[in-house]
Design a protein around this motif. Structure first.
Motif, short mmCIF file in Angstrom:
data_model
loop_
_atom_site.label_atom_id
_atom_site.label_comp_id
_atom_site.label_asym_id
_atom_site.label_seq_id
_atom_site.Cartn_x
_atom_site.Cartn_y
_atom_site.Cartn_z
N GLN A 192 0.83 -1.21 0.00
CA GLN A 192 0.00 0.00 0.00
C GLN A 192 0.86 1.26 0.00
O GLN A 192 0.51 2.26 -0.62
CB GLN A 192 -0.96 0.02 1.19
CG GLN A 192 -2.25 -0.77 0.99
CD GLN A 192 -3.00 -0.39 -0.27
OE1 GLN A 192 -3.06 0.77 -0.65
NE2 GLN A 192 -3.55 -1.37 -0.97
N THR A 193 1.99 1.20 0.72
CA THR A 193 2.91 2.35 0.71
C THR A 193 3.39 2.63 -0.71
O THR A 193 3.41 3.78 -1.17
CB THR A 193 4.12 2.06 1.63
OG1 THR A 193 3.63 1.71 2.93
CG2 THR A 193 5.00 3.29 1.74
N ALA B 279 -0.84 4.50 4.06
CA ALA B 279 -1.03 3.05 3.97
C ALA B 279 -1.68 2.50 5.24
O ALA B 279 -2.58 1.67 5.18
CB ALA B 279 0.31 2.38 3.72
N SER C 246 3.28 8.70 2.57
CA SER C 246 2.67 7.50 1.98
C SER C 246 2.58 6.33 2.98
O SER C 246 1.69 5.50 2.87
CB SER C 246 3.45 7.07 0.74
OG SER C 246 4.80 6.83 1.06
N TYR D 17 -5.17 0.66 5.32
CA TYR D 17 -5.19 -0.78 5.61
C TYR D 17 -5.80 -1.12 6.96
O TYR D 17 -6.46 -2.16 7.11
CB TYR D 17 -3.77 -1.33 5.52
CG TYR D 17 -3.66 -2.82 5.76
CD1 TYR D 17 -4.33 -3.71 4.90
CD2 TYR D 17 -2.93 -3.34 6.81
CE1 TYR D 17 -4.24 -5.08 5.10
CE2 TYR D 17 -2.83 -4.71 7.01
CZ TYR D 17 -3.49 -5.58 6.17
OH TYR D 17 -3.41 -6.92 6.37
#
Lengths: 203, 203
Positions: free
Chosen positions: B135-136, B157, B153, B161
DNA sequence: TATTGTACCTAACAACTGTTAGATTGTCAA
DNA sequence: TTGACAATCTAACAGTTGTTAGGTACAATA
């Protein structure tokens, strides 16, 4: 309370929280306490009774802490903002998630909930429902006194609580609860809370 | 693969994921498979070997799925936005968190990680590190092509998440994985994703 | 001094644990 | 038909499990 009985409870919780209830034998406990296995049955009716007493004690602690948190919402409006932050961190983080006793009970519940419906209900209540309901109340209040603009307080609660839950699972519910892991959790959780309220002021 | 061997693996995973490795006996497995306990030792060296094979199979599935997700990031920029949403839901939700096999393995890992350091490492990798790192990367990419304004970022994330992880723990990792619980998870998780991207467009 | 109650003990029970040795099938190729 | 192999079985092993019956030591009470 009797010294030996207390020692049995302590050791039992320690082992249960690592291996689960059924994977720990009475003899495992007795080896650490340094008594013969029959002596356990002087203090407890059976193995199950040890678990019952541990859970009952946890629920009384947790009830007390949550009541303390609820009370932080009923004081005068001006002090709410200052008090809320401190109370949340002290009650919920330090005395609940990071408390040695409560932490071990939650580990144990996280094992037993997979096969035992009663345990699942206790876990859901104290780890999901109760904290999320409390946070929903908090945000409803902050909206009603105008600190936050209108928003979905339930979804706000999820966005606030979910990262805390994730950090707890990452640092507080793996291996043994060490000071190092506690510091990791504090670092991440406190930073999240600060960011969260900064972002809310902006909206 | 041999039919009986596969049945042993299936039943073993089913029981392990509910009660944990050490709480399930070879005879428990054999009662369901309907063979004598000595027959297990024709297919497996010992009890541990059953667990090893289950975990190895999981890691090959998970590796494949994560590679598929990573590839969704390398295609042409225009298709990224459309593809990413679909891929995340399909790979990560349907074929990973809600897949019967993977779901059971993750339950099992969530028990064993409390007493076994190796299991803890596997759990952390596939449930925390890998998804968060992915996700990052996603958010770094979205920032670099200008869809999102500059932001952290890594924290993005977590915010993305964590609610998904919370919903998964609430609905997918309690009791048995039912269609009803799957629908609860989908409802909450999809709504969160939509809200998340709406809010980001606003900033 | 005799009695009572507390807190432990020894010893055993039946059932269950992972694992092994060796016998018994059924199915093929020679 | 014979032999080899795969896949299963019976039977047993030594150790562990929760739990109980009954005994022992020691303090406080009568």
């Amino acid at each position: 309370m009797n010294e030996t009985k207390q020692k049995i409870l302590d050791v039992a919780l320690d082992l249960f929280s690592q291996n689960g209830f059924s994977a720990v034998s009475i003899r495992d406990i007795c080896k650490v306490v340094d008594i013969k296995e029959s002596s356990v049955y002087y203090h407890f009716k059976n193995k199950q009774a040890i678990l019952d007493e541990l859970l009952q004690h946890f629920e009384s602690i947790a009830t007390g802490l949550m009541n303390q948190l609820e009370q932080a919402l009923t004081i005068t409006q001006k002090t709410i903002e200052e008090n809320l932050f401190e109370q949340t961190c002290d009650c919920f983080f330090e005395k609940y998630l990071m408390d040695e006793y409560c932490n071990k009970i939650m580990r144990l519940l996280s094992i037993e909930r997979l096969s035992n419906y009663e345990m699942q209900k206790i876990y859901n209540y104290w780890i999901f429902d109760k904290p999320l309901n409390f946070q929903t109340k908090v945000f409803s209040l902050l909206i009603s006194i105008g600190i936050i603009k209108t928003a979905d307080s339930k979804y706000l609660a999820v966005k606030f609580y979910a990262p805390i839950y994730l950090f707890a699972q990452q640092w507080l519910f793996c291996g043994t609860l060490t000071d190092e892991h506690k510091q990791f959790f504090r670092g991440n959780a406190y930073e999240h809370i600060n960011n969260f309220f900064k972002e809310m002021e902006g909206i």
